[in-house]
Scaffold this motif. Structure first.
Motif, PDB file in Angstrom:
ATOM      1  N   HIS A 171       3.394  18.964 -22.790  1.00 42.36           N
ATOM      2  CA  HIS A 171       2.146  19.716 -22.963  1.00 42.36           C
ATOM      3  C   HIS A 171       0.930  18.797 -22.893  1.00 42.36           C
ATOM      4  CE1 HIS A 171       4.375  23.144 -25.222  1.00 42.36           C
ATOM      5  NE2 HIS A 171       4.464  23.267 -23.921  1.00 42.36           N
ATOM      6  N   GLU A 172       1.034  17.621 -23.487  1.00 47.90           N
ATOM      7  CA  GLU A 172      -0.078  16.680 -23.450  1.00 47.90           C
ATOM      8  C   GLU A 172      -0.427  16.308 -22.005  1.00 47.90           C
ATOM      9  OE1 GLU A 172      -1.993  14.753 -25.969  1.00 47.90           O
ATOM     10  OE2 GLU A 172      -1.454  16.545 -27.105  1.00 47.90           O
TER      11      GLU A 172
ATOM     12  N   TYR B 298      11.415  18.765 -29.561  1.00 52.34           N
ATOM     13  CA  TYR B 298       9.998  19.055 -29.793  1.00 52.34           C
ATOM     14  C   TYR B 298       9.097  17.888 -29.392  1.00 52.34           C
ATOM     15  CZ  TYR B 298      11.179  23.283 -32.388  1.00 52.34           C
ATOM     16  OH  TYR B 298      11.627  24.523 -32.748  1.00 52.34           O
TER      17      TYR B 298
ATOM     18  N   LEU C 238       6.061  18.205 -26.720  1.00 54.79           N
ATOM     19  CA  LEU C 238       4.696  17.767 -27.022  1.00 54.79           C
ATOM     20  C   LEU C 238       4.133  16.921 -25.885  1.00 54.79           C
ATOM     21  CD1 LEU C 238       2.270  17.191 -28.974  1.00 54.79           C
ATOM     22  CD2 LEU C 238       3.602  15.213 -29.747  1.00 54.79           C
TER      23      LEU C 238
ATOM     24  N   PHE D 282      -0.616  28.135 -27.634  1.00 53.05           N
ATOM     25  CA  PHE D 282      -0.615  26.892 -28.399  1.00 53.05           C
ATOM     26  C   PHE D 282      -2.016  26.482 -28.816  1.00 53.05           C
ATOM     27  CE2 PHE D 282       1.909  23.132 -29.469  1.00 53.05           C
ATOM     28  CZ  PHE D 282       3.175  23.661 -29.486  1.00 53.05           C
ATOM     29  N   THR D 283      -3.013  26.965 -28.118  1.00 52.47           N
ATOM     30  CA  THR D 283      -4.388  26.576 -28.410  1.00 52.47           C
ATOM     31  C   THR D 283      -5.077  27.549 -29.363  1.00 52.47           C
ATOM     32  OG1 THR D 283      -5.240  27.738 -26.461  1.00 52.47           O
ATOM     33  CG2 THR D 283      -4.599  25.425 -26.175  1.00 52.47           C
TER      34      THR D 283
ATOM     35  N   ARG E 184       1.433  21.515 -33.664  1.00 51.97           N
ATOM     36  CA  ARG E 184       1.185  20.275 -32.923  1.00 51.97           C
ATOM     37  C   ARG E 184       1.204  19.077 -33.858  1.00 51.97           C
ATOM     38  NH1 ARG E 184      -2.851  16.806 -31.573  1.00 51.97           N
ATOM     39  NH2 ARG E 184      -2.779  15.892 -29.479  1.00 51.97           N
ATOM     40  N   GLU E 185       0.575  19.204 -35.014  1.00 51.85           N
ATOM     41  CA  GLU E 185       0.555  18.099 -35.972  1.00 51.85           C
ATOM     42  C   GLU E 185       1.973  17.718 -36.393  1.00 51.85           C
ATOM     43  OE1 GLU E 185      -1.948  19.295 -39.197  1.00 51.85           O
ATOM     44  OE2 GLU E 185      -3.665  19.587 -37.875  1.00 51.85           O
TER      45      GLU E 185
ATOM     46  N   GLN F  51       4.681  18.165 -34.594  1.00 51.37           N
ATOM     47  CA  GLN F  51       5.323  17.522 -33.448  1.00 51.37           C
ATOM     48  C   GLN F  51       4.861  16.079 -33.286  1.00 51.37           C
ATOM     49  OE1 GLN F  51       4.330  20.301 -30.333  1.00 51.37           O
ATOM     50  NE2 GLN F  51       6.358  21.227 -30.406  1.00 51.37           N
ATOM     51  N   VAL F  52       3.582  15.825 -33.504  1.00 52.98           N
ATOM     52  CA  VAL F  52       3.059  14.462 -33.412  1.00 52.98           C
ATOM     53  C   VAL F  52       3.758  13.584 -34.448  1.00 52.98           C
ATOM     54  CG1 VAL F  52       1.015  12.996 -33.753  1.00 52.98           C
ATOM     55  CG2 VAL F  52       0.834  15.111 -32.409  1.00 52.98           C
TER      56      VAL F  52
ATOM     57  N   TYR G 265      -1.405  22.619 -22.367  1.00 53.62           N
ATOM     58  CA  TYR G 265      -0.791  23.464 -23.388  1.00 53.62           C
ATOM     59  C   TYR G 265      -0.812  24.922 -22.958  1.00 53.62           C
ATOM     60  CZ  TYR G 265      -0.666  19.675 -26.778  1.00 53.62           C
ATOM     61  OH  TYR G 265      -0.373  18.513 -27.427  1.00 53.62           O
TER      62      TYR G 265
END
Length: 181
Positions: free
Chosen positions: A54-55, A47, A51, A63-64, A2-3, A5-6, A59
């Motif tokens: 999912h946001e 990606y 993201l 992913f969690t 996730r990081e 992708q952000v 998710y």
């Protein structure tokens, strides 16, 4: 992941995740397809798009989970292979200066700062495969065709059945890293 992708979203668009989330809430898409279309119209794909989907819609369970939880699940029904995986990961400092490990639901990706150069997966109950991305496929009897397992991104795979096999794959990991820097 996730990081990563952000950071990708912010590099590609110049806007923060918080800004995008606010814009998506304001657009109020009816469903995932509508959101994907809306994002595509704004140049958000791949990606970064995933993201934001999912946001907004939630998710997936995998992913969690932490990386360790995902790895535990990958090897839960094949505990004899976990030491093989651990041995590959332990040797990564010998492979390249900046190997990033990304844990997925069914495999682990190894990345250079540029892209994925290898994957590690317990593909059977008796074998861990290391998928490798080479610029030019080396000739070696232990390197097998990768097949379509990893979306065609890997050009070869190296089967490992025991911790002792890991010594043989480190050189190939090093070469794949260099090919993908």
């Amino acid at each position: 992941m996730r990081e990563w992708q952000v950071a990708l979203l912010e590099r590609a668009t110049g806007h923060t995740l918080a800004t995008w989330n606010a814009s998506v809430r304001e657009a109020d898409p009816a469903d995932e397809a509508a959101l994907r279309d809306w994002l595509r119209e704004r140049g958000v794909t791949g990606y970064a798009q995933m993201l934001l989907v999912h946001e907004h819609f939630g998710y997936p369970e995998f992913f969690t989970r932490t990386g360790e939880e995902l790895i535990e699940r990958q090897y839960a029904d094949r505990p004899a292979l976990r030491p093989v995986f651990d041995a590959v990961i332990a040797r990564l400092p010998e492979v390249g200066p900046a190997v990033t490990v990304q844990t997925r639901k069914t495999y682990v990706s190894l990345l250079t700062p540029r892209r994925t150069f290898a994957v590690v997966a317990a593909d059977t109950k008796s074998r861990v495969d290391v998928g490798l991305r080479f610029a030019d496929l080396p000739a070696d009897d232990r390197l097998l065709p990768a097949g379509s397992r990893w979306s065609g991104a890997m050009t070869a795979r190296f089967p490992l059945t025991d911790v002792e096999d890991v010594d043989e794959v480190v050189g190939w990991l090093r070469q794949a890293y260099r090919d993908n820097e």
